[in-house]
Design a protein around this motif. Sequence first.
Motif, PDB file in Angstrom:
ATOM      1  N   TYR A   1      -4.044 -10.849   1.232  1.00 37.04           N
ATOM      2  CA  TYR A   1      -5.440 -10.195   1.145  1.00 37.04           C
ATOM      3  C   TYR A   1      -5.721  -9.245   2.177  1.00 37.04           C
ATOM      4  CZ  TYR A   1      -6.337 -13.759   4.675  1.00 37.04           C
ATOM      5  OH  TYR A   1      -6.378 -14.468   5.951  1.00 37.04           O
ATOM      6  N   THR A   2      -6.607  -8.206   1.882  1.00 36.12           N
ATOM      7  CA  THR A   2      -6.922  -7.371   3.078  1.00 36.12           C
ATOM      8  C   THR A   2      -8.218  -7.960   3.797  1.00 36.12           C
ATOM      9  OG1 THR A   2      -8.384  -5.973   1.690  1.00 36.12           O
ATOM     10  CG2 THR A   2      -6.095  -5.491   1.586  1.00 36.12           C
ATOM     11  N   VAL A   3      -8.334  -7.294   5.139  1.00 39.83           N
ATOM     12  CA  VAL A   3      -9.571  -7.567   6.012  1.00 39.83           C
ATOM     13  C   VAL A   3     -10.751  -7.278   5.139  1.00 39.83           C
ATOM     14  CG1 VAL A   3     -10.995  -7.059   8.032  1.00 39.83           C
ATOM     15  CG2 VAL A   3      -8.363  -7.665   7.926  1.00 39.83           C
ATOM     16  N   GLU A   4     -10.807  -6.014   4.421  1.00 41.54           N
ATOM     17  CA  GLU A   4     -11.893  -5.712   3.630  1.00 41.54           C
ATOM     18  C   GLU A   4     -12.152  -6.752   2.388  1.00 41.54           C
ATOM     19  OE1 GLU A   4     -13.796  -2.990   4.030  1.00 41.54           O
ATOM     20  OE2 GLU A   4     -12.814  -2.683   5.975  1.00 41.54           O
ATOM     21  N   GLU A   5     -11.298  -7.153   1.832  1.00 43.35           N
ATOM     22  CA  GLU A   5     -11.328  -7.957   0.854  1.00 43.35           C
ATOM     23  C   GLU A   5     -12.205  -9.303   1.351  1.00 43.35           C
ATOM     24  OE1 GLU A   5      -7.924  -7.186  -2.399  1.00 43.35           O
ATOM     25  OE2 GLU A   5      -7.527  -8.275  -0.667  1.00 43.35           O
ATOM     26  N   LEU A   6     -11.516  -9.805   2.533  1.00 45.65           N
ATOM     27  CA  LEU A   6     -12.275 -11.104   3.208  1.00 45.65           C
ATOM     28  C   LEU A   6     -13.782 -10.800   3.619  1.00 45.65           C
ATOM     29  CD1 LEU A   6     -11.917 -13.746   4.468  1.00 45.65           C
ATOM     30  CD2 LEU A   6     -11.050 -12.623   6.399  1.00 45.65           C
ATOM     31  N   SER A   7     -13.809  -9.518   3.966  1.00 39.39           N
ATOM     32  CA  SER A   7     -15.298  -9.256   4.488  1.00 39.39           C
ATOM     33  C   SER A   7     -16.140  -9.054   3.298  1.00 39.39           C
ATOM     34  CB  SER A   7     -15.165  -8.027   5.255  1.00 39.39           C
ATOM     35  OG  SER A   7     -14.604  -7.685   6.300  1.00 39.39           O
ATOM     36  N   GLN A   8     -15.641  -8.772   2.337  1.00 38.80           N
ATOM     37  CA  GLN A   8     -16.658  -8.727   1.141  1.00 38.80           C
ATOM     38  C   GLN A   8     -16.929 -10.089   0.689  1.00 38.80           C
ATOM     39  OE1 GLN A   8     -18.057  -6.257  -0.463  1.00 38.80           O
ATOM     40  NE2 GLN A   8     -19.313  -7.544  -2.104  1.00 38.80           N
ATOM     41  N   THR A   9     -16.002 -11.189   0.557  1.00 35.36           N
ATOM     42  CA  THR A   9     -16.134 -12.574   0.434  1.00 35.36           C
ATOM     43  C   THR A   9     -17.238 -12.919   1.143  1.00 35.36           C
ATOM     44  OG1 THR A   9     -13.885 -12.647  -0.466  1.00 35.36           O
ATOM     45  CG2 THR A   9     -15.111 -14.769   0.186  1.00 35.36           C
ATOM     46  N   ILE A  10     -17.207 -12.874   2.645  1.00 33.48           N
ATOM     47  CA  ILE A  10     -18.229 -13.267   3.408  1.00 33.48           C
ATOM     48  C   ILE A  10     -19.396 -12.859   3.329  1.00 33.48           C
ATOM     49  CG2 ILE A  10     -18.465 -13.304   6.043  1.00 33.48           C
ATOM     50  CD1 ILE A  10     -15.299 -13.775   6.386  1.00 33.48           C
ATOM     51  N   THR A  11     -19.350 -11.456   3.113  1.00 31.15           N
ATOM     52  CA  THR A  11     -20.807 -10.851   2.729  1.00 31.15           C
ATOM     53  C   THR A  11     -21.329 -11.329   1.670  1.00 31.15           C
ATOM     54  OG1 THR A  11     -20.030  -8.638   3.718  1.00 31.15           O
ATOM     55  CG2 THR A  11     -21.951  -8.656   2.337  1.00 31.15           C
ATOM     56  N   GLU A  12     -20.745 -11.615   0.248  1.00 34.01           N
ATOM     57  CA  GLU A  12     -21.251 -12.580  -0.487  1.00 34.01           C
ATOM     58  C   GLU A  12     -21.939 -13.708  -0.198  1.00 34.01           C
ATOM     59  OE1 GLU A  12     -18.317 -12.405  -3.134  1.00 34.01           O
ATOM     60  OE2 GLU A  12     -18.496 -10.104  -3.730  1.00 34.01           O
ATOM     61  N   ALA A  13     -20.958 -14.444   0.608  1.00 32.09           N
ATOM     62  CA  ALA A  13     -21.500 -15.817   1.171  1.00 32.09           C
ATOM     63  C   ALA A  13     -22.609 -15.670   2.078  1.00 32.09           C
ATOM     64  CB  ALA A  13     -20.279 -16.542   1.969  1.00 32.09           C
ATOM     65  N   VAL A  14     -22.809 -14.724   2.762  1.00 36.64           N
ATOM     66  CA  VAL A  14     -23.865 -14.357   3.772  1.00 36.64           C
ATOM     67  C   VAL A  14     -25.063 -14.247   2.844  1.00 36.64           C
ATOM     68  CG1 VAL A  14     -24.862 -13.120   5.449  1.00 36.64           C
ATOM     69  CG2 VAL A  14     -22.708 -13.907   5.804  1.00 36.64           C
ATOM     70  N   LEU A  15     -24.986 -13.491   1.993  1.00 34.00           N
ATOM     71  CA  LEU A  15     -26.321 -13.081   1.061  1.00 34.00           C
ATOM     72  C   LEU A  15     -26.873 -14.613   0.237  1.00 34.00           C
ATOM     73  CD1 LEU A  15     -24.975  -9.675  -0.389  1.00 34.00           C
ATOM     74  CD2 LEU A  15     -26.987  -9.980   0.955  1.00 34.00           C
ATOM     75  N   ARG A  16     -25.896 -15.228  -0.408  1.00 29.81           N
ATOM     76  CA  ARG A  16     -26.202 -16.670  -1.048  1.00 29.81           C
ATOM     77  C   ARG A  16     -26.922 -17.536   0.063  1.00 29.81           C
ATOM     78  NH1 ARG A  16     -21.091 -16.012  -3.090  1.00 29.81           N
ATOM     79  NH2 ARG A  16     -20.040 -17.658  -1.755  1.00 29.81           N
ATOM     80  N   MET A  17     -26.371 -17.301   1.183  1.00 31.62           N
ATOM     81  CA  MET A  17     -27.067 -18.500   2.267  1.00 31.62           C
ATOM     82  C   MET A  17     -28.512 -17.871   2.699  1.00 31.62           C
ATOM     83  SD  MET A  17     -24.988 -19.907   5.695  1.00 31.62           S
ATOM     84  CE  MET A  17     -24.192 -20.798   4.473  1.00 31.62           C
ATOM     85  N   SER A  18     -28.601 -16.711   2.899  1.00 29.86           N
ATOM     86  CA  SER A  18     -29.651 -15.988   3.108  1.00 29.86           C
ATOM     87  C   SER A  18     -30.737 -16.255   2.131  1.00 29.86           C
ATOM     88  CB  SER A  18     -29.492 -14.547   3.406  1.00 29.86           C
ATOM     89  OG  SER A  18     -28.728 -14.162   4.523  1.00 29.86           O
ATOM     90  N   ASP A  19     -30.328 -16.072   0.947  1.00 27.86           N
ATOM     91  CA  ASP A  19     -31.350 -16.455  -0.354  1.00 27.86           C
ATOM     92  C   ASP A  19     -31.847 -17.795  -0.137  1.00 27.86           C
ATOM     93  OD1 ASP A  19     -31.329 -13.808  -1.085  1.00 27.86           O
ATOM     94  OD2 ASP A  19     -29.714 -14.196  -2.611  1.00 27.86           O
ATOM     95  N   GLU A  20     -30.799 -18.828   0.197  1.00 27.18           N
ATOM     96  CA  GLU A  20     -31.109 -20.101   0.070  1.00 27.18           C
ATOM     97  C   GLU A  20     -31.969 -20.776   1.459  1.00 27.18           C
ATOM     98  OE1 GLU A  20     -28.902 -24.367  -0.670  1.00 27.18           O
ATOM     99  OE2 GLU A  20     -27.663 -22.643  -0.719  1.00 27.18           O
ATOM    100  N   TYR A  21     -31.686 -20.016   2.522  1.00 27.50           N
ATOM    101  CA  TYR A  21     -32.325 -20.461   3.670  1.00 27.50           C
ATOM    102  C   TYR A  21     -32.838 -19.010   4.259  1.00 27.50           C
ATOM    103  CZ  TYR A  21     -29.357 -24.562   3.081  1.00 27.50           C
ATOM    104  OH  TYR A  21     -28.559 -25.774   2.696  1.00 27.50           O
ATOM    105  N   PRO A  22     -33.886 -18.629   3.725  1.00 28.09           N
ATOM    106  CA  PRO A  22     -34.470 -17.293   4.215  1.00 28.09           C
ATOM    107  C   PRO A  22     -35.103 -17.250   5.755  1.00 28.09           C
ATOM    108  CG  PRO A  22     -35.988 -18.243   2.967  1.00 28.09           C
ATOM    109  CD  PRO A  22     -34.649 -19.228   2.739  1.00 28.09           C
ATOM    110  N   SER A  23     -35.116 -18.452   6.273  1.00 27.42           N
ATOM    111  CA  SER A  23     -35.915 -18.643   7.780  1.00 27.42           C
ATOM    112  C   SER A  23     -34.814 -18.703   8.878  1.00 27.42           C
ATOM    113  CB  SER A  23     -36.864 -19.367   7.790  1.00 27.42           C
ATOM    114  OG  SER A  23     -37.973 -19.116   6.956  1.00 27.42           O
ATOM    115  N   ASN A  24     -33.217 -18.792   8.108  1.00 30.33           N
ATOM    116  CA  ASN A  24     -32.320 -18.958   9.285  1.00 30.33           C
ATOM    117  C   ASN A  24     -31.521 -17.946   9.333  1.00 30.33           C
ATOM    118  OD1 ASN A  24     -33.303 -21.875   8.629  1.00 30.33           O
ATOM    119  ND2 ASN A  24     -31.640 -22.557  10.249  1.00 30.33           N
ATOM    120  N   ARG A  25     -30.715 -17.597  10.434  1.00 23.92           N
ATOM    121  CA  ARG A  25     -29.708 -16.854  10.784  1.00 23.92           C
ATOM    122  C   ARG A  25     -28.415 -17.395  10.224  1.00 23.92           C
ATOM    123  NH1 ARG A  25     -30.114 -15.247  16.743  1.00 23.92           N
ATOM    124  NH2 ARG A  25     -30.272 -17.433  16.835  1.00 23.92           N
ATOM    125  N   VAL A  26     -27.298 -16.532  10.133  1.00 23.11           N
ATOM    126  CA  VAL A  26     -26.017 -17.166   9.839  1.00 23.11           C
ATOM    127  C   VAL A  26     -25.221 -16.801  10.993  1.00 23.11           C
ATOM    128  CG1 VAL A  26     -24.306 -16.970   7.977  1.00 23.11           C
ATOM    129  CG2 VAL A  26     -26.561 -16.738   7.371  1.00 23.11           C
TER     130      VAL A  26
END
Length: 935
Positions: A235-260
């Motif tokens: 995998y490329t770092v860009e692909e990994l970064s995209q997966t992590i960005t998606e996970a961060v977005l999901r977590m931000s939606d679920e826990y809007p008052s917390n940082r990641v």
Amino acid sequence: MSNEHYLKNPLIHRDRRLGRQSSAWVSQFDCSHMRPLIICRGPIRKEAIDVFREMGIQHIGILLSEKDSIVYQNALAPELRVMPDPERIHRVPDYTGANKEERDQRIEQIIGIAKDNGYNSIFAGYGFMAEDETMVAAMESAGLNFIGPCSRTVHDAGLKDEAKRTALKTGVSVTPGIDNATALTLIKRHPDHDALAALIQREGLPLDPAALDPELETAADQVLAASYAKGVDLYTVEELSQTITEAVLRMSDEYPSNRVRLKAISGGGGKGQRILGIGESHRAGEMVREILNEVKTTGVGDNKNVLVELNIETTRHQEIQVIGNGIWSMSLGGRDCSLQMHEQKLLEVSVTLDSLALSLAEAEAQGNSIEAAVLEQDIRTLSQMEDEAARFGEAVGLDSVSTFECIVDRDKHFFMEMNTRIQVEHRVTELCYALRFANPENSEDHFVVESLVEAMVLLAAHGPKLPMPHRVPRHNDSVEARLNATNQALQPSAGGVIEYWSDAIDGEIRDDQGISLHNPDTDVFMKYTLAGAYDSNIALLLTVGDTRLDCYQRMAETIRQTQMRGKDLATNLEFHYGLVNWFLGQNINARPTTRFIVPYLTAVGELKREALNIDLEHAWQQVSALEIAAVPGAPEASLASALDLKHTLLLRPLGVLLEQPHLLSGWLSVHRDSYTMINGRVSWNDNPMELLADLYHFLNMDYLPGAPAAGMIWSHDHHILKDAQAFYTKLDDLLPAEDWLAMQTQLDEAAPPQGVALTQQEWAAVQAAHRGYQSGCSIMSILPAIAEATGFFSLCVNDDLTINIPERLNDSDLQTAMAKVLVPPPLAKSDEIIAGSGGMFYGRETPESELYVQKGDHFEAGDPLYIVEVMKMFNKVYAPFAGTVEEVLVEGDGMIISKGQAVFRITPDEKIIIESPEEIAERRRTATARYLAQL
């Protein structure tokens, strides 16, 4: 640590050479056959040498890198002075290598050195490759005894993703998030078992497709492990970064008052971690690249997994010391490491059931029901964490010493990671507990181990035979302050030289890698260069006590008496003095979170900002004029002469406090009840002359005949102060006053109080002496007036032991501004960007990335300009204002820059206005006048 202090201090002296014991059962655990090669640096290396020799181990070698020669410029490392055989000193370019290929080469080189020189074991301490599974496995395969957890434990517990999965299986509480971003990234490309099997065949991976786990994500992990073994990327770092960005977005939606929080699986010691602020999910990819670059896992075939975790905003960082032999596992109490900044620990405090029980009993006796309830919960939480730590240790086959790290949020706790190595703060634990190993057939036949390093050697040499020990209490509490090479804002400060360090005092335990040792032939202090080749740590200062209060008081006294001088030297010694006294003045049972230090520093910065606005000499002139005018009919010359005698007595210590905001913070904290504001004016609850005497002591300026005058109270001031103290001691015996306020009221009366056997003439003489001793003391009110002006005491400990942090102190703009107040940036021309610290310059995020700025680029305030690597940490430097780059003055990435060096020549968008000396003086006089109104 200093050898001299080591041998004299009964708290840390050990003499347990097992082979000399009479018992056959004890003698079987002799370790003199061990021949260790130490492959780590200063502090733990020096401790290991001392402990090994006490155990009867004589064949000891050390590995030095090129960085060691930088650290010990023009002087021998203390370890070399205690290594009489030069053939036992081996050299390598560095310890770890810059990438996977170099790391593999270094591992082979270390194994070769061990084999060629008769070493049978390896000790890696708490740095470099201590948690490198590849290295540990290679050592084991080569027949070397690794003094630390085995490769299986390092894999299952040391890699953060594997550890989290093990924790879930063993019923250990974990933080919400994902631990398999790399597996999820691979599944995007190869979404089923057939696709993974085809990938195995195409890449020729060392894995049988038939052995793939039925669970798709587990199967993806198997494929990834095979790719790492072969050294290929799937995998490329860009692909990994995209997966992590998606996970961060999901977590931000679920826990809007917390940082990641993002964490590299191979990070540690603050490296490889970043926190995404609320609304910063778009920066996830950028931070992933920063993290991988920082932990040097950007090479082909490196495991680039990065954990995505919910950041618990009220985090207390606690850790449990764990030890095991692969069969049994047990805990040794906890440590609170919440007082940290940039993931770097600063002050670490023991947490034990015994100590908590004592604090609980005291709170109940004082009727502090809210505090008692918190302490009861802490006892339950610690018990649960210790139980989980022991179970987790068994699950991963722990066969040495490791640390089970947790975050605590009031009544909840979450497993964070296990560090499969000895930790910097291990002595906090070993000062509280020893280990008693007893013969299962005769409990009286036993031996006691007080050193965790010694325990590691025993486990490496005789692990399976060692029975599960009992933990033996040594001291109820201990505390450790990390003395670091940082400036007043706790930013790394490399390049200074320690030219003098006072000897350790009674009760001080100093682990200083031998820096304090004098030359054995000349008794001259050996200079020590803070090169920043490793990290910012200089030494560890520890104290013990029957209670946490004892520990803090002894630590304050230790730091008070510590003197350190040198060239371009900056340390956090003053910070620690202020911080320890802040807790002494507030509540030593306070429960700070990992977010406390930055607001605290901001509050200290506010103190300094106000102090800088005070013209002390101008204030003294005004106070003197007011006091002379307040005594009508008195000879003006006589009053002026009396005030002149008090000039240096009062202004010298006040000047030190106004120049040293961390000291001002500490003094205000322990004296916050010494005054009351009445109608906007400061009213002292304590005698100002006694407070002045305490201030001299607090600043370590007590009178010592023969000592340098610059560092103590001057002799004539000393006589005035002693005379005043003697006078008020007699007055306390004479007058029936309950406190200072009552004494002042009585002294204002025309006649002596009833029952006081003084004539009217004698009473007048007493009043005159009182007025004389108090003359000029009103200027001391500037100190609490500063605290009031800044709202300093609004940063305080609540009844439930949480800390009230005013909202203003969390403002990032104010935090940045106050950091600059604490450490003003180097003076620069209006057309230059100047380096705020020395280090290694990088003009881009990663070697493959575009430059942040280059000649001709326009930048806005807050845009990143460059990265400077200082003491292991990568610090991004942002533009303080908008402008255009006219010239880049650093030749390229990897260049060493120094503090104050011009990095860019620029044209600012707006003209920079510089205050004239006259404008500064007028501003200070105006500000001083405001304070004088409160005296």
